[in-house]
Design an enzyme around this catalytic site. Sequence first.
Site, short mmCIF file in Angstrom:
data_model
loop_
_atom_site.label_atom_id
_atom_site.label_comp_id
_atom_site.label_asym_id
_atom_site.label_seq_id
_atom_site.Cartn_x
_atom_site.Cartn_y
_atom_site.Cartn_z
N ALA A 176 -34.26 -27.13 7.90
CA ALA A 176 -34.21 -26.90 6.46
C ALA A 176 -32.83 -26.46 5.99
O ALA A 176 -32.66 -26.08 4.84
CB ALA A 176 -35.25 -25.85 6.07
N SER A 199 -30.92 -22.55 14.20
CA SER A 199 -30.21 -22.62 15.48
C SER A 199 -29.27 -21.44 15.65
O SER A 199 -29.18 -20.84 16.73
CB SER A 199 -29.44 -23.94 15.59
OG SER A 199 -28.51 -24.08 14.54
N ASP A 259 -22.54 -19.70 9.96
CA ASP A 259 -23.95 -19.43 10.19
C ASP A 259 -24.13 -18.27 11.15
O ASP A 259 -24.96 -17.38 10.94
CB ASP A 259 -24.64 -20.68 10.75
CG ASP A 259 -24.58 -21.85 9.79
OD1 ASP A 259 -24.20 -21.65 8.62
OD2 ASP A 259 -24.91 -22.97 10.22
#
Length: 380
Positions: free
Chosen positions: A120, A125, A169
């Site tokens: 999404a 991850s 991230d």
Amino acid sequence: MGVREGFEELYGTAPDGVWAAPGRVNLIGEYTDFNEGFVMPLALPHTVVAALARRDDGVLRLHSADVAGPVVELRVDALEPLTDGSWGAYPAGVAWVLREAGHPVTGADVHLSSTVPTGAGLSSSAALEVVTALALDDLYGLGLTRPELARLAQRAENDFVGVPCGVMDQMASACGTEGHALHLDCRDLSVRQIPFDPASQGLALLVVDTRVRHALGDGAYAERRAGCEEGARQLGVPYLRDVAYGDLPAALARLSDERVRRYVRHVVSDDHRVDRVVALLDAGDVRAIGPVLTEGHVSLRDDLRISCPELDLVVDTATASGALGARMTGGGFGGSAIVLVEASEADTVTKAIEEAFDAAGFTAPRVFPAVPSAGARRLG
């Protein structure tokens, strides 16, 4: 069943601890991280939770409560990069990269469970990598800082899994703070926590998961990264971050490749959009960031060309239904969009999006609020 109980049932003993790391949604600044630019993600309440026990026999055992299948058993001294897309590559890659960096990781039993939606664009991850890195750091007393953990997790994804992602991230998952967005300089990993609490302003930031699953390992992400690097090379700068926004017209005039020119325009202008959002949030004007978000989507759609019909429909429908602003977020080609709305209008805008998806024959989206939450942490 909780993760601790699941671990005990699986391995027959209690874990040494339980850790959590969140997914993230990016407020502004897309494809700027690997250009050593600026980003502004926030950690979500959705987490990967991991129970681990240290082993000293060189065995790494991995199990996920969310993926059907037996325990995956590996030898840490025989780990080699895996690009088969399996979930186990992410925690295995963290063990591999820690050993490659000289840290004495001699194995672990691992049991995982996640509430971060996969595919999404919410960094499931990275959350998986960061929770593994944090747990192994604790178990082995490595003493790594959060930015160091994030860099190692990024390298696991780059060199072991084979996805050439930037560091945003992992930094968001490792360093997020409740009630804040993370203003990250991807050159030196310096961070500033920017107060961002939409609810206190009578606002809501919605995440709309289009349920179109993206896969960054399919080459499209790598192609854009290579195009950005080519643009920097042609402009004679180390990274596109080094092109000042005021110099952008002159820089674009020097580029003959239309594709590279589009990529450069997006990255330099998105860095500038991050600056604008920081200034607005510092001034306490949360509503005013809405148009900047929408402007960012147009750039991602037209210059970077990483949107899709479902993402465009979210943005167009939301803004037509009274939202303050909206844009796709994450790596693109599917995944999620964010929508900034007056809290009183959240249900109306959500219904409009759901009806538009139904009319278009698309799979019904999943909509939920993005609440700025805490980063990776030990739970017990």
